[in-house]
Scaffold this active site. Structure first.
Site, PDB file in Angstrom:
ATOM      1  N   GLU A 120       5.654  27.562  -9.871  1.00  0.00           N
ATOM      2  CA  GLU A 120       5.652  28.624  -8.705  1.00  0.00           C
ATOM      3  C   GLU A 120       6.634  29.766  -9.002  1.00  0.00           C
ATOM      4  OE1 GLU A 120       6.343  27.083  -4.825  1.00  0.00           O
ATOM      5  OE2 GLU A 120       4.384  27.123  -4.303  1.00  0.00           O
ATOM      6  N   HIS A 127      -1.848   6.385 -23.648  1.00  0.00           N
ATOM      7  CA  HIS A 127      -3.115   5.865 -23.708  1.00  0.00           C
ATOM      8  C   HIS A 127      -4.151   6.700 -23.044  1.00  0.00           C
ATOM      9  CE1 HIS A 127      -1.425   2.060 -25.443  1.00  0.00           C
ATOM     10  NE2 HIS A 127      -0.485   2.721 -24.850  1.00  0.00           N
ATOM     11  N   LYS A 186      -5.253  30.112   1.535  1.00  0.00           N
ATOM     12  CA  LYS A 186      -4.876  29.985   2.861  1.00  0.00           C
ATOM     13  C   LYS A 186      -5.700  30.834   3.764  1.00  0.00           C
ATOM     14  CE  LYS A 186       0.075  28.583   2.716  1.00  0.00           C
ATOM     15  NZ  LYS A 186       1.766  28.959   2.558  1.00  0.00           N
TER      16      LYS A 186
HETATM   17  O1  PA5 Z   1       8.405  26.455  -2.904  1.00  0.00           O
HETATM   18  C1  PA5 Z   1       7.758  26.947  -1.646  1.00  0.00           C
HETATM   19  O2  PA5 Z   1       8.412  27.997  -1.188  1.00  0.00           O
HETATM   20  C2  PA5 Z   1       6.594  26.159  -1.164  1.00  0.00           C
HETATM   21  O3  PA5 Z   1       6.099  25.257  -2.059  1.00  0.00           O
HETATM   22  C3  PA5 Z   1       6.949  25.620   0.054  1.00  0.00           C
HETATM   23  O4  PA5 Z   1       7.875  24.760   0.045  1.00  0.00           O
HETATM   24  C4  PA5 Z   1       5.543  24.915   0.706  1.00  0.00           C
HETATM   25  O5  PA5 Z   1       4.672  25.838   0.835  1.00  0.00           O
HETATM   26  C5  PA5 Z   1       5.976  24.611   2.134  1.00  0.00           C
HETATM   27  O6  PA5 Z   1       6.203  25.614   2.743  1.00  0.00           O
HETATM   28  P1  PA5 Z   1       7.015  25.263   4.369  1.00  0.00           P
HETATM   29  O7  PA5 Z   1       8.187  24.486   4.050  1.00  0.00           O
HETATM   30  O8  PA5 Z   1       7.187  26.553   5.027  1.00  0.00           O
HETATM   31  O9  PA5 Z   1       6.097  24.333   5.491  1.00  0.00           O
END
Ligand code: PA5
Length: 448
Positions: A289, A310, A424
């Site tokens: 990310e 494996h 989303k």
């Molecule tokens: O690193 C990030 O920002 C994302 O992976 C969020 O943690 C994830 O989408 C969950 O978001 P939230 O904590 O707002 O529910």
């Protein structure tokens, strides 16, 4: 660093040491930008000095809540996804007996997870389990609006109120979210739940050392203060010097950057301990990310050895040569188990009799590393002495800092995730969410 050493000598057949060293001035600039909080995404750099600024009072409150929960719950349901889930699971799995869930005598609740998927079967089966067990819940979402945990929480809140009544549910539900905004915050205030705040300047995937990670970890019976001690030590050492020869996070970031520039677009994080499987998942999110944007970035993959030798071993040895491997090597096991002698020796394994299982695992690790290097897969080795709270705390900070440096070396903002919104929006349009009418028409037309 006390608990971490890094060896990049098995990359020298592929890249030159000089190339790595040539990144020093850039690394120094980015090291400063991270600590001074002046680089890209500077509003999300709270994690940089988070370990040393954690409030003792918060840690004690977390430990007190964990103790209270231990008395009333056999299970602790952690509702969250991405950064609101993976850090806790990474640490809990790394430091817990994997068979805890099957043990009838347990000192601490067994941690289970919800809201990290939208499977009807998973959540229906979870409800069946919760019918039979005493439980408490943490609902974790920084935005307070993420669909997956919100659906799971709706189900579990409903179940909890039916099982324990409104007051009982209030004692069993803890919300961890933004200090002021989001639907979850509003709901938690209305219901009078115990709450913990997630700092504004710490993004999801960097939040394991906030209550997001620390509360579930404490409920699992793990010493969170020792984890913080490890992270503080790493913060101090990494801050002291940006010198690639002294700062392992700088060396790791520089090495992977040069490997990437030389066509190694995929990094495989390998472990030889099944308990590190979710640490790898946490690392995958952190790097994926943070770096995967603007049509660039190393693709982070993970394998659990020797299991995956494996299954994926063939590809790593012989497939497309665009990969490098980073191994988390654990020097010593926490427990001892010797291969026994067998009089008949039908399996031919008496040559191993008397050796520790860890010694066999180590030889598998060394043998794998040499085989993969021979197969043209450069290898970075990150060693910790043992799996314990302090080394995991150090490792968390080490990888976070190296990730910040890596993102800056790549020229991206490592602290945003704009690409996550695309699915989303489509999902909301397909589900006819109010406000998505136009997208809804377009997307449904595309699916005809
Ligand atoms: O690193 C990030 O920002 C994302 O992976 C969020 O943690 C994830 O989408 C969950 O978001 P939230 O904590 O707002 O529910």
């Amino acid at each position: 660093m006390k608990n971490i050493s890094i060896d990049i000598s098995k990359t020298y057949n592929f890249i030159k040491q000089d190339e790595i060293i040539s990144l020093q001035s850039e690394i120094t600039k980015h090291h400063k930008a991270l600590f001074d909080k002046t680089g890209k995404g500077k509003d999300f750099l709270g994690w940089v000095d988070l370990p040393s600024s954690i409030d003792e009072k918060i840690l004690s409150k977390i430990q007190a809540d964990a103790k209270r929960i231990s008395k009333i719950a056999e299970l602790f349901v952690v509702i969250g996804i991405g950064g609101s889930y993976l850090g806790a699971r990474a640490v809990i799995d790394a430091l817990s007996n994997p068979f805890t869930g099957l043990m009838s005598e347990r000192k601490h609740p067994f941690i289970i997870y919800a809201g990290n998927n939208i499977s009807e079967d998973y959540h229906a089966e979870l409800m069946e389990l919760l019918d039979k067990k005493e439980y408490a819940v943490a609902v974790i979402s920084k935005s307070g609006t993420t669909t997956e945990p919100a659906i799971a929480f709706r189900l579990i809140k409903n179940h909890c109120e039916k099982k324990y009544g409104k007051q009982g549910a209030k004692e069993r539900i803890i919300a961890i979210t933004d200090k002021a905004k989001g639907a979850l915050k509003k709901l938690a205030v209305n219901e009078g739940y115990t709450t913990y705040d997630i700092p504004d300047d710490v993004g999801g995937r960097y939040s394991v050392l906030t209550p997001v990670g620390l509360l579930p970890i404490a409920v699992a019976g793990i010493d969170i203060k020792k984890i913080v001690i490890g992270a503080v030590a790493a913060e101090k050492e990494i801050k002291t010097s940006s010198d690639i020869n002294k700062n392992p996070a700088a060396l790791y970031a520089a090495t992977r950057s040069i490997l990437y520039g030389n066509g190694k677009q995929l990094e495989i994080l390998a472990n030889f301990q099944p308990s590190l499987q979710y640490f790898t998942e946490w690392w995958k999110q952190l790097y994926g990310e943070s770096e995967g944007k603007e049509n660039k970035g190393i693709f982070p993959a993970g394998v659990n050895f020797t299991t995956d030798l494996h299954s994926m071993g063939q590809y790593i040895q012989d497939g497309l040569r665009n990969i490098f491997e980073t191994v988390i090597s654990v020097e010593k096991s926490n427990k001892k188990l010797i291969v026994p002698i067998d009089e008949d020796n039908l399996d031919g394994l008496n040559f191993l009799a008397g050796k520790g299982i860890q010694e066999v695992n180590k030889m598998a690790e060394l043998g794998t590393m040499l085989a993969h290097v021979d197969g043209n897969v450069p290898n970075i080795k990150i060693t910790i002495p043992q799996l314990n709270e302090e080394s995991i705390g150090e490792l968390i900070y080490f990888f976070e800092f190296a990730c910040g440096l890596s993102g800056y070396l790549l020229g991206v903002n490592p602290f945003d995730q704009p690409g996550v919104e695309a699915y989303k929006n489509n999902m909301f349009a397909l589900l006819d969410k109010p406000g998505f009418e136009e997208q809804s028409k377009n997307i449904k037309a595309r699916l005809k």
